[in-house]
Every structure is written in structure tokens, then in C-alpha cells.
Design a protein around this motif. Structure first.
Motif, PDB file in Angstrom:
ATOM      1  N   MET A 104       0.863  -1.181   0.000  1.00  0.00           N
ATOM      2  CA  MET A 104       0.000   0.000   0.000  1.00  0.00           C
ATOM      3  C   MET A 104       0.901   1.233   0.000  1.00  0.00           C
ATOM      4  O   MET A 104       1.939   1.237   0.652  1.00  0.00           O
ATOM      5  N   VAL A 105       0.517   2.265  -0.715  1.00  0.00           N
ATOM      6  CA  VAL A 105       1.354   3.467  -0.774  1.00  0.00           C
ATOM      7  C   VAL A 105       0.735   4.585   0.059  1.00  0.00           C
ATOM      8  O   VAL A 105      -0.464   4.548   0.356  1.00  0.00           O
ATOM      9  N   PRO A 106       1.535   5.578   0.459  1.00  0.00           N
ATOM     10  CA  PRO A 106       0.939   6.756   1.089  1.00  0.00           C
ATOM     11  C   PRO A 106       0.002   7.445   0.090  1.00  0.00           C
ATOM     12  O   PRO A 106       0.423   7.835  -0.993  1.00  0.00           O
ATOM     13  N   GLY A 107      -1.243   7.542   0.433  1.00  0.00           N
ATOM     14  CA  GLY A 107      -2.200   8.221  -0.431  1.00  0.00           C
ATOM     15  C   GLY A 107      -2.591   9.541   0.191  1.00  0.00           C
ATOM     16  O   GLY A 107      -1.738  10.400   0.439  1.00  0.00           O
ATOM     17  N   VAL A 108      -3.885   9.710   0.472  1.00  0.00           N
ATOM     18  CA  VAL A 108      -4.344  10.915   1.152  1.00  0.00           C
ATOM     19  C   VAL A 108      -5.047  10.517   2.443  1.00  0.00           C
ATOM     20  O   VAL A 108      -5.828   9.563   2.475  1.00  0.00           O
ATOM     21  N   GLY A 109      -4.739  11.226   3.496  1.00  0.00           N
ATOM     22  CA  GLY A 109      -5.396  11.006   4.773  1.00  0.00           C
ATOM     23  C   GLY A 109      -6.694  11.800   4.815  1.00  0.00           C
ATOM     24  O   GLY A 109      -6.709  13.006   4.548  1.00  0.00           O
ATOM     25  N   LEU A 110      -7.785  11.112   5.115  1.00  0.00           N
ATOM     26  CA  LEU A 110      -9.104  11.740   5.137  1.00  0.00           C
ATOM     27  C   LEU A 110      -9.528  12.005   6.569  1.00  0.00           C
ATOM     28  O   LEU A 110      -9.341  11.153   7.437  1.00  0.00           O
ATOM     29  N   VAL A 111     -10.099  13.173   6.811  1.00  0.00           N
ATOM     30  CA  VAL A 111     -10.619  13.479   8.142  1.00  0.00           C
ATOM     31  C   VAL A 111     -12.022  12.900   8.290  1.00  0.00           C
ATOM     32  O   VAL A 111     -12.636  12.447   7.326  1.00  0.00           O
ATOM     33  N   ASN A 112     -12.533  12.898   9.509  1.00  0.00           N
ATOM     34  CA  ASN A 112     -13.898  12.468   9.775  1.00  0.00           C
ATOM     35  C   ASN A 112     -14.819  13.679   9.794  1.00  0.00           C
ATOM     36  O   ASN A 112     -14.431  14.765  10.241  1.00  0.00           O
ATOM     37  N   THR A 113     -16.030  13.497   9.301  1.00  0.00           N
ATOM     38  CA  THR A 113     -17.007  14.591   9.341  1.00  0.00           C
ATOM     39  C   THR A 113     -18.297  14.104   9.983  1.00  0.00           C
ATOM     40  O   THR A 113     -18.702  12.949   9.815  1.00  0.00           O
ATOM     41  N   VAL A 114     -18.931  14.992  10.731  1.00  0.00           N
ATOM     42  CA  VAL A 114     -20.228  14.695  11.329  1.00  0.00           C
ATOM     43  C   VAL A 114     -21.098  15.939  11.210  1.00  0.00           C
ATOM     44  O   VAL A 114     -20.638  17.061  11.426  1.00  0.00           O
ATOM     45  N   TRP A 115     -22.349  15.748  10.830  1.00  0.00           N
ATOM     46  CA  TRP A 115     -23.307  16.852  10.712  1.00  0.00           C
ATOM     47  C   TRP A 115     -24.501  16.528  11.588  1.00  0.00           C
ATOM     48  O   TRP A 115     -25.017  15.407  11.584  1.00  0.00           O
ATOM     49  N   MET A 116     -24.934  17.521  12.371  1.00  0.00           N
ATOM     50  CA  MET A 116     -26.102  17.360  13.225  1.00  0.00           C
ATOM     51  C   MET A 116     -27.024  18.552  13.103  1.00  0.00           C
ATOM     52  O   MET A 116     -26.573  19.699  13.049  1.00  0.00           O
ATOM     53  N   ASN A 117     -28.316  18.269  13.047  1.00  0.00           N
ATOM     54  CA  ASN A 117     -29.315  19.323  13.153  1.00  0.00           C
ATOM     55  C   ASN A 117     -29.079  20.084  14.450  1.00  0.00           C
ATOM     56  O   ASN A 117     -28.695  19.496  15.469  1.00  0.00           O
ATOM     57  N   LYS A 118     -29.331  21.380  14.436  1.00  0.00           N
ATOM     58  CA  LYS A 118     -28.993  22.194  15.603  1.00  0.00           C
ATOM     59  C   LYS A 118     -29.823  21.894  16.846  1.00  0.00           C
ATOM     60  O   LYS A 118     -29.533  22.389  17.932  1.00  0.00           O
ATOM     61  N   ARG A 119     -30.821  21.048  16.698  1.00  0.00           N
ATOM     62  CA  ARG A 119     -31.588  20.685  17.886  1.00  0.00           C
ATOM     63  C   ARG A 119     -30.871  19.625  18.726  1.00  0.00           C
ATOM     64  O   ARG A 119     -31.236  19.398  19.878  1.00  0.00           O
ATOM     65  N   ILE A 120     -29.846  18.959  18.119  1.00  0.00           N
ATOM     66  CA  ILE A 120     -29.098  17.951  18.857  1.00  0.00           C
ATOM     67  C   ILE A 120     -27.612  18.264  18.824  1.00  0.00           C
ATOM     68  O   ILE A 120     -27.146  19.064  18.008  1.00  0.00           O
ATOM     69  N   THR A 121     -26.855  17.597  19.685  1.00  0.00           N
ATOM     70  CA  THR A 121     -25.405  17.776  19.744  1.00  0.00           C
ATOM     71  C   THR A 121     -24.812  16.592  20.495  1.00  0.00           C
ATOM     72  O   THR A 121     -25.527  15.691  20.923  1.00  0.00           O
ATOM     73  N   GLY A 122     -23.492  16.606  20.639  1.00  0.00           N
ATOM     74  CA  GLY A 122     -22.822  15.633  21.494  1.00  0.00           C
ATOM     75  C   GLY A 122     -22.042  14.546  20.801  1.00  0.00           C
ATOM     76  O   GLY A 122     -21.163  13.926  21.412  1.00  0.00           O
ATOM     77  N   ALA A 123     -22.322  14.228  19.540  1.00  0.00           N
ATOM     78  CA  ALA A 123     -21.638  13.112  18.881  1.00  0.00           C
ATOM     79  C   ALA A 123     -20.141  13.367  18.788  1.00  0.00           C
ATOM     80  O   ALA A 123     -19.714  14.483  18.467  1.00  0.00           O
ATOM     81  N   PRO A 124     -19.308  12.366  19.057  1.00  0.00           N
ATOM     82  CA  PRO A 124     -17.866  12.541  18.843  1.00  0.00           C
ATOM     83  C   PRO A 124     -17.589  12.940  17.407  1.00  0.00           C
ATOM     84  O   PRO A 124     -18.228  12.448  16.466  1.00  0.00           O
ATOM     85  N   ALA A 125     -16.624  13.838  17.223  1.00  0.00           N
ATOM     86  CA  ALA A 125     -16.257  14.262  15.877  1.00  0.00           C
ATOM     87  C   ALA A 125     -15.149  13.399  15.295  1.00  0.00           C
ATOM     88  O   ALA A 125     -14.960  13.365  14.083  1.00  0.00           O
ATOM     89  N   SER A 126     -14.416  12.712  16.137  1.00  0.00           N
ATOM     90  CA  SER A 126     -13.356  11.840  15.654  1.00  0.00           C
ATOM     91  C   SER A 126     -13.937  10.558  15.084  1.00  0.00           C
ATOM     92  O   SER A 126     -15.097  10.213  15.330  1.00  0.00           O
ATOM     93  N   PHE A 127     -13.119   9.836  14.352  1.00  0.00           N
ATOM     94  CA  PHE A 127     -13.546   8.571  13.752  1.00  0.00           C
ATOM     95  C   PHE A 127     -13.507   7.483  14.828  1.00  0.00           C
ATOM     96  O   PHE A 127     -12.546   6.742  14.975  1.00  0.00           O
ATOM     97  N   ASP A 128     -14.605   7.410  15.591  1.00  0.00           N
ATOM     98  CA  ASP A 128     -14.648   6.469  16.706  1.00  0.00           C
ATOM     99  C   ASP A 128     -15.983   5.745  16.766  1.00  0.00           C
ATOM    100  O   ASP A 128     -16.307   5.124  17.765  1.00  0.00           O
ATOM    101  N   TYR A 129     -16.734   5.822  15.696  1.00  0.00           N
ATOM    102  CA  TYR A 129     -18.095   5.297  15.753  1.00  0.00           C
ATOM    103  C   TYR A 129     -18.205   3.822  15.375  1.00  0.00           C
ATOM    104  O   TYR A 129     -19.285   3.263  15.400  1.00  0.00           O
TER     105      TYR A 129
END
Length: 544
Positions: A506-531
Motif C-alpha cells: 500500500m502506498v501513502p495516499g491521502v489522509g481523510l478526516v472524519n465529518t459529522v453533521w447534526m441538526n442544531k436541535r441535537i449535539t454531542g456526537a464525537p467528531a473523531s472517527f470512533d463510531y
């Protein structure tokens, strides 16, 4: 392609044969973003909400049986129901969970002291026999996706009222960390035996200890979980009454569902809707670290890309920076090594130093690449090179970027696009991929431990080592049996340097970040890739 990872461990015996013989730092910027822009978590929830609808971006799972779950879709759901002996935290650390403590009294034994206050959803207490049975299922069921991690295990025994001991055939200092994934999952023995043939199915579900309970599975529509009011971990008792998982896969439909409020949240925000969702007043988009490498894997040791100079030339010619910016909306950037920083784990100090000593990744250096190609004998450089990618938008674009690079430096390159549903055959079936030189993958490890990453991608028998590369086998076997983490980390750095120099498999490619979107009525989900192994939804709740 890690999104088809669910088949990977079926053919991983080779790495386990070798096994038989952290806190998370930012490690510099990732994906073109300032390191300070990456968040581990989101604003904590402060209130209870009756219902949250969350989309699983890769569609409906085939099962919620944790022994057969090793992909985004089932794990995003299962992680909120079925717990492991150890837990992976949002900062990529590992800590006790259903086990209160663990000990390594000698090189061949791991002893786990268990909690005495845990019950399954039906009210039955979690016993040492439940735990031993659960681990033995991974040991004895050859179809379990985590069986390969047990090929160095001799036995699993109850050694006390609240204690289980794992006996190894030879020292193994990766095994304990793996109990923070489903190699360490705990299910109720009685329920499992009563429903052995249907465990994890829509009609049966599972029986576990986690913060949410399985309620129903409406096939083709949704999976519904409900709050476990008796969950043992008071700090993670859910603030959501009902959690509904939907299965939209079309990026436009996901984006529209989020903006309309039909869907409350998602991980893996569609890149096509990233700008619109980021700027929407309806919700909040957060970016966090992730151990993700989007890259190419060499798969044919008899093909033209077995030539190191051609591999070096193609690596220089691919516009990795452009791939991260254009295909992945600026959320990915070139990696220095094949293992991304978020997976450095216990070897962070040594791997940070190695990365700093290596040349910065280069992109679209066509002049230098053409010069290298011309140094390769004509009968080698003129041979056709075949790459296979699945037929999703981003993977096809990546394939075209590689094809463009190869064409610019004089290589005969053929791109083959196949249905996503059949792509896994190219990864796991040598006959299907016969004659194929390059494969696409999006890879993430079971745990944030570079030994896990290397064992799957670069050791004989590793399921993302389609090339059959064996250049670090001896060092890897030595590292697995080395107790001192500092010495083991130096061996890891040695292996990473070798892989960097050889550009295999495997070669060094591109490192991708984690993304999370939540409706503003909720919050709290981890933003890191831990799900994928952590009960992330237990953090969800009202924003007011």
C-alpha cells in the motif's frame, strides 16, 4: 476498500501465523486543515430528546451480529448495542470497559477482571461464563471476522467469579488492544445459543449490555434502537429515547434529508454537499481526526508494477494534492507514510520523528517521473498496467487521476470500473483479480495501533496485502512478541521506513478526516472517527 471490509478477515490466517511465532495527538495538520481545526468531540448534550434519526451512509447492513460486523454500516449501529471488554475512546486511547482491569502476569497469559454490576437488556447479570463464551466464539468460529486475531490463543478460561484468563501459544502484545474491537465483544450466552442461527437477523437482533437496546428492524427502511434505562455506565446513559437508523446512500438524497430535517445527523458527510451543509443555518458540520488512508494497493507481483522504479515514478506523478482538494472537497491531503498519524498509537513519538525525517509528499511531478520511467527497460515500461475501481463517483475520479498521471509519464494504463457490489471479489479472490496490477482502497484499522495496521496491510496473509509482500514479516513477528513498547515502537518505525522505501504493498495516499453533521436541535456526537466500536450515540442529546 474498507467499505467492503466485511470480508477481510476470512482470509487472514497468514498474519495470525506470524502472531503465533495513547492518547491521540494531532501529529501536525491533517487533510489540509490546521490541526487546531480538528475536534475530538462536539458540544456536550444538555437535555433529553425523544427521538433522533441518523443516516447510515453506506446503506442497510446484512446483519447486526457483531461477530460478522466489520464495516461502517453494521458497526455504526452495533457499537451502541454491543460492548467490548476494553473501549476505544474518542481520543483513540484504549481503556477498561466491561473489564475493570487487565494483567499480563507472564508472556503467555492475559487476565481480565470483570465488572460485577453489568446486566444484559433482559435483566440477566453478565457473568464470567458469558464473557468466556463470547471470546471463545471468536476463537472457534472460523467465519467470525475476528477469528484471525485468535489463532495465537490456546484457551479462554473462567478463573474466578468475575475473572477470565486468555492463554496464548506465544507472546502477543497486540492481542490485548484488539479486545477494544469486536475481538472482545460480549453477548449473552443463553440468548446466543437459543438463537444461534438467527442471531443478528432482522427477526432476532442481539442481546448485549450497551446503552441502546435492539427494538426492531424494518427491512429496507430502518433499524430502531431504544434507550437502556439500566445501563451500567452512568456517565453514558443515553439522552435519546429512540434512535432510528435510515439507509440512504444517494449523496443528493442524504443532503436533502439533512437540510429538510428528515434526518437529524450523519457521519461521512457527502463531499458533494459539503459546502452547502457547512454553511446551512439548519445544522452544524464538525471535522475531526481519523485513521483513514485513501490510496492504491499493488496487487500483482508478476506485473510491471513489481518494478520499484515504476512504482516510484507513478507515486510522483499522481496529483495526490489535487485528489484531496478536488475529489474530497479539501478534506484529504497527502500522507508521508502509509499509516496515517491518527493510527500512530503507542509509537507516536517514533513515527512522528520518522515522518519529519522523510521528504515531504510530492504531487504531479511529471518531469521527474518521466525521467525515472525512461530508466526502466523498454520491455518492462511498455507493459500494460490495469487498475480496478468500484463505480462510485469519488473512486472513479481517483481512478481517472491515476490514469491521467500514468499517461503523462508514458505508461500504458487501463482503468476498469466495476459494480461496487462486486468489487470486494477483486480484494479477496485471487482468481478474480488475476492480472490486475492496482486496486483502490479506503483503509482504517481495528484499533489505533500501528501493529494492527501493518499486520493487515503489509504482512504475509494480511487481507489488504494482495501483493503477497513479505518484506517486513520477520520484523513484525519480533515486534508482536516484544513487551517493551519503546523497543516495539522502534521496530514499527523500522517497518514503516522499509514500506516507504519500497512502496509496497500500500502506498501513502491521502489522509481523510472524519465529518459529522447534526441538526442544531441535537449535539454531542464525537467528531473523531470512533463510531465503529465505541457507543458514540450515548453522547447524543438535546442542544438546549
Amino acid at each position: 476498500m474498507r467499505s467492503t471490509r466485511a470480508l477481510c478477515t476470512l482470509v487472514a490466517g497468514g498474519v495470525a501465523m506470524l502472531l503465533a511465532a495513547c492518547s491521540m495527538g494531532t501529529h501536525g495538520s491533517q487533510a489540509g486543515l490546521d490541526a487546531g481545526a480538528l475536534r475530538i468531540t462536539t458540544t456536550p448534550a444538555t437535555s433529553f430528546v425523544d427521538k433522533v434519526t441518523w443516516n447510515v451512509f453506506e446503506g442497510e447492513p446484512q446483519t447486526v451480529d457483531p461477530y460478522h460486523s466489520a464495516d461502517y454500516t453494521p458497526n455504526m449501529i452495533n457499537s451502541n448495542m454491543c460492548e467490548n471488554l476494553l473501549a476505544q475512546t474518542p481520543d483513540f486511547g484504549i481503556k477498561p470497559n466491561l473489564a475493570t482491569a487487565y494483567h499480563n502476569p507472564d508472556p503467555l497469559h492475559w487476565v481480565y477482571d470483570l465488572r460485577d454490576d453489568v446486566t444484559f437488556w433482559d435483566g440477566s447479570p453478565m457473568t464470567a461464563e458469558d464473557v468466556a463464551f463470547s471470546l471463545r466464539e471468536n476463537l472457534t468460529d472460523k467465519t467470525s471476522f475476528y477469528n484471525y486475531l485468535y489463532l495465537n490463543v490456546k484457551s479462554v478460561d473462567v478463573t474466578g467469579p468475575h475473572q477470565v484468563t486468555v492463554t496464548l501459544r506465544s507472546p502477543d502484545y497486540l492481542f490485548n488492544s484488539e479486545l477494544a474491537d469486536y475481538a472482545g465483544v460480549v453477548v449473552e450466552k443463553k440468548f446466543f445459543l437459543e438463537h444461534a442461527k438467527s442471531f443478528g437477523s432482522p427477526s432476532t437482533g442481539v442481546m448485549c449490555t450497551g446503552p441502546f437496546e435492539f427494538e426492531k428492524w424494518a427491512q429496507g427502511q430502518s433499524i430502531t434502537l431504544v434507550r437502556n434505562p439500566h445501563y451500567w455506565n452512568a456517565s453514558l446513559r443515553p439522552k435519546v429515547g429512540t434512535l432510528v437508523f435510515t439507509f440512504l446512500t444517494d449523496n443528493s438524497a442524504i443532503t436533502a434529508g439533512l437540510l429538510s430535517g428528515e434526518i437529524d445527523g450523519t457521519y461521512g458527510v457527502p463531499t458533494s454537499g459539503y459546502t452547502q451543509l457547512r454553511n446551512s443555518p439548519v445544522g452544524t458540520l464538525t471535522v475531526g481526526p481519523a485513521p483513514l488512508n485513501i490510496t492504491i494497493v499493488y496487487a500483482n507481483p508478476k506485473g510491471p508494477m513489481s518494478n520499484l522504479q515504476l512504482r516510484r515514478a507513478l507515486q510522483l506523478a499522481i496529483d495526490w494534492k489535487g485528489v484531496g482538494n478536488r475529489i474530497y472537497a479539501g478534506l484529504a491531503s497527502p500522507l508521508t507514510m502509509q499509516t496515517p498519524p491518527a493510527a500512530y498509537g503507542f509509537a507516536a513519538k517514533q513515527l512522528d520523528a520518522l515522518a519529519a525525517s522523510l521528504p515531504a509528499p510530492r504531487s504531479a511531478d511529471y518531469a521527474a517521473a518521466r525521467k525515472i520511467v525512461q530508466s526502466v527497460p523498454a520491455d518492462v515500461r511498455s507493459r500494460p498496467i490495469t487498475m480496478v475501481v468500484p463505480d462510485t463517483s469519488d473512486t472513479q475520479q481517483l481512478g481517472l487521476a491515476v490514469k491521467d498521471a500514468a499517461g503523462r509519464i508514458g505508461l500504458d494504463f487501463r482503468l476498469k470500473v466495476v459494480p461496487t457490489t462486486g468489487y470486494s471479489n477483486y480484494l479477496y479472490d485471487p482468481q478474480t483479480r488475476a492480472g490486475v496490477d492496482i486496486l483502490y482502497t479506503q483503509f482504517w484499522p481495528n484499533v489505533a495501533d500501528p501493529m494492527d495496521w501493518l499486520g493487515i496491510t503489509a504482512v504475509t496473509g494480511g487481507t489488504f496485502n494482495q501483493y503477497g509482500y513479505d518484506g517486513i514479516d520477520a520484523v513484525y513477528a519480533k515486534a508482536v512478541g516484544t513487551k517493551d513498547p519503546a523497543v516495539r515502537a522502534r521496530l514499527v518505525a523500522q517497518m514503516e521506513r522499509t514500506l516507504h522505501e519500497q512502496l509496497l504493498p500500500m502506498v501513502p495516499g491521502v489522509g481523510l478526516v472524519n465529518t459529522v453533521w447534526m441538526n442544531k436541535r441535537i449535539t454531542g456526537a464525537p467528531a473523531s472517527f470512533d463510531y465503529v466500536y465505541y457507543p458514540w450515540a450515548a453522547h447524543l442529546g438535546g442542544a438546549k
